[in-house]
Scaffold this motif. Structure first.
Motif, PDB file in Angstrom:
ATOM      1  N   LYS A 190      -7.456   7.481 -11.493  1.00 57.64           N
ATOM      2  CA  LYS A 190      -6.833   8.436 -10.579  1.00 57.64           C
ATOM      3  C   LYS A 190      -6.476   7.776  -9.254  1.00 57.64           C
ATOM      4  O   LYS A 190      -5.376   7.980  -8.709  1.00 57.64           O
ATOM      5  CB  LYS A 190      -7.779   9.617 -10.353  1.00 57.64           C
ATOM      6  N   ARG A 191      -7.380   6.939  -8.723  1.00 59.45           N
ATOM      7  CA  ARG A 191      -7.088   6.228  -7.477  1.00 59.45           C
ATOM      8  C   ARG A 191      -5.957   5.227  -7.660  1.00 59.45           C
ATOM      9  O   ARG A 191      -5.079   5.101  -6.792  1.00 59.45           O
ATOM     10  CB  ARG A 191      -8.344   5.527  -6.973  1.00 59.45           C
ATOM     11  N   ASP A 192      -5.955   4.510  -8.793  1.00 65.08           N
ATOM     12  CA  ASP A 192      -4.880   3.551  -9.046  1.00 65.08           C
ATOM     13  C   ASP A 192      -3.522   4.242  -9.133  1.00 65.08           C
ATOM     14  O   ASP A 192      -2.520   3.728  -8.636  1.00 65.08           O
ATOM     15  CB  ASP A 192      -5.152   2.782 -10.342  1.00 65.08           C
ATOM     16  N   CYS A 193      -3.514   5.383  -9.767  1.00 71.76           N
ATOM     17  CA  CYS A 193      -2.261   6.137  -9.880  1.00 71.76           C
ATOM     18  C   CYS A 193      -1.755   6.571  -8.508  1.00 71.76           C
ATOM     19  O   CYS A 193      -0.561   6.504  -8.221  1.00 71.76           O
ATOM     20  CB  CYS A 193      -2.479   7.347 -10.793  1.00 71.76           C
ATOM     21  N   LEU A 194      -2.671   6.992  -7.647  1.00 69.58           N
ATOM     22  CA  LEU A 194      -2.280   7.397  -6.298  1.00 69.58           C
ATOM     23  C   LEU A 194      -1.754   6.203  -5.498  1.00 69.58           C
ATOM     24  O   LEU A 194      -0.797   6.337  -4.732  1.00 69.58           O
ATOM     25  CB  LEU A 194      -3.461   8.037  -5.575  1.00 69.58           C
ATOM     26  N   LYS A 195      -2.371   5.021  -5.679  1.00 71.34           N
ATOM     27  CA  LYS A 195      -1.889   3.823  -4.985  1.00 71.34           C
ATOM     28  C   LYS A 195      -0.473   3.473  -5.418  1.00 71.34           C
ATOM     29  O   LYS A 195       0.388   3.165  -4.588  1.00 71.34           O
ATOM     30  CB  LYS A 195      -2.826   2.650  -5.263  1.00 71.34           C
ATOM     31  N   LEU A 196      -0.225   3.511  -6.723  1.00 71.67           N
ATOM     32  CA  LEU A 196       1.112   3.203  -7.224  1.00 71.67           C
ATOM     33  C   LEU A 196       2.135   4.214  -6.724  1.00 71.67           C
ATOM     34  O   LEU A 196       3.246   3.845  -6.315  1.00 71.67           O
ATOM     35  CB  LEU A 196       1.095   3.176  -8.751  1.00 71.67           C
ATOM     36  N   ARG A 197       1.767   5.458  -6.734  1.00 68.98           N
ATOM     37  CA  ARG A 197       2.687   6.502  -6.292  1.00 68.98           C
ATOM     38  C   ARG A 197       2.975   6.391  -4.805  1.00 68.98           C
ATOM     39  O   ARG A 197       4.100   6.594  -4.358  1.00 68.98           O
ATOM     40  CB  ARG A 197       2.089   7.870  -6.624  1.00 68.98           C
ATOM     41  N   ARG A 198       1.940   6.048  -4.021  1.00 68.21           N
ATOM     42  CA  ARG A 198       2.118   5.927  -2.578  1.00 68.21           C
ATOM     43  C   ARG A 198       3.020   4.756  -2.210  1.00 68.21           C
ATOM     44  O   ARG A 198       3.635   4.751  -1.144  1.00 68.21           O
ATOM     45  CB  ARG A 198       0.750   5.755  -1.912  1.00 68.21           C
ATOM     46  N   ALA A 199       3.112   3.751  -3.084  1.00 69.82           N
ATOM     47  CA  ALA A 199       4.016   2.633  -2.833  1.00 69.82           C
ATOM     48  C   ALA A 199       5.410   2.879  -3.396  1.00 69.82           C
ATOM     49  O   ALA A 199       6.399   2.405  -2.839  1.00 69.82           O
ATOM     50  CB  ALA A 199       3.429   1.350  -3.432  1.00 69.82           C
ATOM     51  N   LEU A 200       5.496   3.621  -4.495  1.00 67.50           N
ATOM     52  CA  LEU A 200       6.788   3.847  -5.147  1.00 67.50           C
ATOM     53  C   LEU A 200       7.646   4.868  -4.408  1.00 67.50           C
ATOM     54  O   LEU A 200       8.870   4.739  -4.366  1.00 67.50           O
ATOM     55  CB  LEU A 200       6.571   4.296  -6.585  1.00 67.50           C
ATOM     56  N   LEU A 201       7.032   5.895  -3.848  1.00 66.75           N
ATOM     57  CA  LEU A 201       7.811   6.927  -3.166  1.00 66.75           C
ATOM     58  C   LEU A 201       8.627   6.362  -2.003  1.00 66.75           C
ATOM     59  O   LEU A 201       9.838   6.604  -1.917  1.00 66.75           O
ATOM     60  CB  LEU A 201       6.893   8.054  -2.704  1.00 66.75           C
ATOM     61  N   PRO A 202       8.018   5.591  -1.085  1.00 67.31           N
ATOM     62  CA  PRO A 202       8.856   5.005  -0.018  1.00 67.31           C
ATOM     63  C   PRO A 202       9.812   3.935  -0.525  1.00 67.31           C
ATOM     64  O   PRO A 202      10.880   3.749   0.067  1.00 67.31           O
ATOM     65  CB  PRO A 202       7.828   4.427   0.962  1.00 67.31           C
ATOM     66  N   LEU A 203       9.454   3.228  -1.617  1.00 68.22           N
ATOM     67  CA  LEU A 203      10.386   2.249  -2.180  1.00 68.22           C
ATOM     68  C   LEU A 203      11.638   2.936  -2.702  1.00 68.22           C
ATOM     69  O   LEU A 203      12.753   2.400  -2.581  1.00 68.22           O
ATOM     70  CB  LEU A 203       9.695   1.460  -3.300  1.00 68.22           C
ATOM     71  N   ARG A 204      11.479   4.122  -3.256  1.00 64.80           N
ATOM     72  CA  ARG A 204      12.648   4.884  -3.688  1.00 64.80           C
ATOM     73  C   ARG A 204      13.542   5.208  -2.493  1.00 64.80           C
ATOM     74  O   ARG A 204      14.781   5.124  -2.580  1.00 64.80           O
ATOM     75  CB  ARG A 204      12.196   6.172  -4.377  1.00 64.80           C
ATOM     76  N   GLU A 205      12.936   5.551  -1.355  1.00 68.84           N
ATOM     77  CA  GLU A 205      13.727   5.835  -0.155  1.00 68.84           C
ATOM     78  C   GLU A 205      14.417   4.578   0.358  1.00 68.84           C
ATOM     79  O   GLU A 205      15.527   4.655   0.893  1.00 68.84           O
ATOM     80  CB  GLU A 205      12.815   6.430   0.926  1.00 68.84           C
ATOM     81  N   VAL A 206      13.758   3.420   0.216  1.00 59.82           N
ATOM     82  CA  VAL A 206      14.383   2.164   0.617  1.00 59.82           C
ATOM     83  C   VAL A 206      15.663   1.932  -0.179  1.00 59.82           C
ATOM     84  O   VAL A 206      16.726   1.614   0.376  1.00 59.82           O
ATOM     85  CB  VAL A 206      13.400   0.989   0.420  1.00 59.82           C
ATOM     86  N   LEU A 207      15.577   2.089  -1.503  1.00 52.78           N
ATOM     87  CA  LEU A 207      16.761   1.864  -2.346  1.00 52.78           C
ATOM     88  C   LEU A 207      17.829   2.921  -2.091  1.00 52.78           C
ATOM     89  O   LEU A 207      19.028   2.631  -2.164  1.00 52.78           O
ATOM     90  CB  LEU A 207      16.344   1.873  -3.815  1.00 52.78           C
ATOM     91  N   LEU A 208      17.407   4.135  -1.784  1.00 59.48           N
ATOM     92  CA  LEU A 208      18.386   5.168  -1.453  1.00 59.48           C
ATOM     93  C   LEU A 208      19.129   4.818  -0.174  1.00 59.48           C
ATOM     94  O   LEU A 208      20.357   5.003  -0.074  1.00 59.48           O
ATOM     95  CB  LEU A 208      17.677   6.513  -1.308  1.00 59.48           C
ATOM     96  N   THR A 209      18.429   4.270   0.810  1.00 58.95           N
ATOM     97  CA  THR A 209      19.067   3.846   2.056  1.00 58.95           C
ATOM     98  C   THR A 209      20.034   2.690   1.805  1.00 58.95           C
ATOM     99  O   THR A 209      21.149   2.661   2.340  1.00 58.95           O
ATOM    100  CB  THR A 209      18.002   3.430   3.086  1.00 58.95           C
ATOM    101  N   LEU A 210      19.613   1.730   0.997  1.00 61.63           N
ATOM    102  CA  LEU A 210      20.488   0.590   0.695  1.00 61.63           C
ATOM    103  C   LEU A 210      21.721   1.025  -0.080  1.00 61.63           C
ATOM    104  O   LEU A 210      22.805   0.442   0.068  1.00 61.63           O
ATOM    105  CB  LEU A 210      19.723  -0.467  -0.095  1.00 61.63           C
ATOM    106  N   ASN A 211      21.575   2.063  -0.906  1.00 63.52           N
ATOM    107  CA  ASN A 211      22.714   2.553  -1.689  1.00 63.52           C
ATOM    108  C   ASN A 211      23.782   3.190  -0.814  1.00 63.52           C
ATOM    109  O   ASN A 211      24.947   3.274  -1.223  1.00 63.52           O
ATOM    110  CB  ASN A 211      22.233   3.561  -2.740  1.00 63.52           C
ATOM    111  N   ARG A 212      23.396   3.653   0.349  1.00 58.73           N
ATOM    112  CA  ARG A 212      24.400   4.259   1.240  1.00 58.73           C
ATOM    113  C   ARG A 212      25.366   3.205   1.763  1.00 58.73           C
ATOM    114  O   ARG A 212      26.492   3.529   2.148  1.00 58.73           O
ATOM    115  CB  ARG A 212      23.703   4.956   2.405  1.00 58.73           C
TER     116      ARG A 212
END
Length: 355
Positions: free
Chosen positions: A219-241
């Motif tokens: 459960k903790r590992d899943c939260l760590k991965l999710r906490r890193a992936l969510l802002p990474l998605r925003e990074v790629l969304l910003t670059l896509n603009r």
């Protein structure tokens, strides 16, 4: 390979913004720098001993990629930043191992922060490493704490002239490095799912020794991965603009594909998170059901022996005048009654599948 538990450093309070103070996980091992310059026809790769040797490389006009492992020396980082014109806040972030994935536009270059993860083969805990990238005109800088091999596939394509990276510009190299980070998430998520299935199999088999601790770790590992992936998605969304102007229109298509992969990993991770939560609920329900079964067995045994205790208690009283007290077959009759009563109750409980 298990990484040692490292002590975190706390920055001095009251320091001015941009002060180069290493914060986070102090890294073991020496600093290693590799310089790659290439175009469609040639590739030059140099392993440098220190920052001075890397900066001594004469510019050739080709695409340049400088990768740095374990650079924690503020003075060396300051010289590197001065050579490439990096802002002091960028250098401060590079020395901070606890950065959130983000992208910052400094006009002439982009500063991108991401995080990669690894599941060691010995089955130990999930470990992570910060990856910093600077994309400028004609060059890419990457900084990592330790060599965990996340960019090995990109180096292999460069050396073997596989794919389009040798024929494209520096923006495509930056995309390839970001795509390697996302591919690393795919591999880590696959290993994470393998561990989830292993723990789930143990949960159904009834072997629950240390199982709750493993479920909590998942459960903790899943939260760590999710906490890193969510802002990474925003990074790629910003670059896509494409507001920075550093990515060519044809590279934007690949960035869009990388964004889709990130969303796919996030959706798969959400399913894994729900599965881990269901595993925790199933574990608690299983434990409660086992307790109920044990209590039912104890209750059945109590109900079987309670009449025997009553009979023994009655005929164990010290009264002179009691029915059948002087009867020659009284002892055998009472034992027979107890046996019949016990057999009858046991048969009745067995018929109801209580025992």
């Amino acid at each position: 390979m298990r990484h040692p538990v490292l002590k975190r450093e706390i920055p001095s309070l009251g320091e001015a913004p941009g002060a180069l103070i290493p914060v986070g996980e102090p890294q073991s091992g020496e600093t290693s720098l590799s310089w790659i310059e290439y175009d469609a026809e040639t590739l030059n790769e140099t392993v440098c001993r220190d920052v001075e040797q890397a900066l001594a490389q004469a510019p050739t006009g080709k695409v340049s990629w400088l990768n740095v492992y374990g650079l924690r020396d503020p003075e060396a980082l300051k010289r590197l930043g001065s050579h490439f014109g990096l802002h002091p806040l960028v250098l401060e972030d590079i020395l901070n191992a606890g950065q959130r994935p983000k992208v910052e536009d400094y006009g002439d270059y982009l500063f991108i922060v991401s995080r990669v993860f690894d599941y060691p083969l010995d089955g130990s805990r999930l470990v992570s490493d910060q990856v910093y990238m600077v994309l400028g005109e004609g060059f890419v800088l990457t900084f990592q704490a330790r060599p965990i091999g996340v960019f090995d596939a990109v180096r292999d394509r460069l050396r073997r002239q596989r794919g389009q990276v040798r024929r494209k510009g520096v923006d495509y190299l930056a995309y390839a490095l970001l795509d390697a980070v996302i591919d690393d998430y795919l591999a880590v998520h696959a290993r994470f799912n393998e561990r989830v299935e292993q723990v789930d199999g143990r949960l159904l088999s009834g072997n629950d020794h240390g199982l709750l601790r493993q479920v909590q770790r998942l459960k903790r590992d899943c939260l760590k991965l999710r906490r890193a992936l969510l802002p990474l998605r925003e990074v790629l969304l910003t670059l896509n603009r494409g507001e920075d102007g550093l990515f060519a229109p044809e590279t934007q298509l690949y960035l869009r594909d990388a964004y889709d992969h990130t969303v796919h990993v996030l959706e798969s991770l959400e399913m894994s998170r729900e599965m881990v939560s269901d595993m925790l609920d199933l574990y608690l329900s299983t434990q409660s059901n086992r307790l109920n079964l044990q209590m039912r067995k104890l209750t059945v045994l109590t109900m079987i022996f309670m009449p025997l205790t009553l009979i023994a208690g009655i005929y164990g009283m010290n009264f002179e005048h009691m029915p059948e007290l002087k009867w020659h077959y009284g002892y055998h009759a009472v034992l027979g009654a107890m046996a019949l009563l016990t057999s009858g109750l046991a048969w009745a409980f067995w018929k109801r599948k209580w025992i």
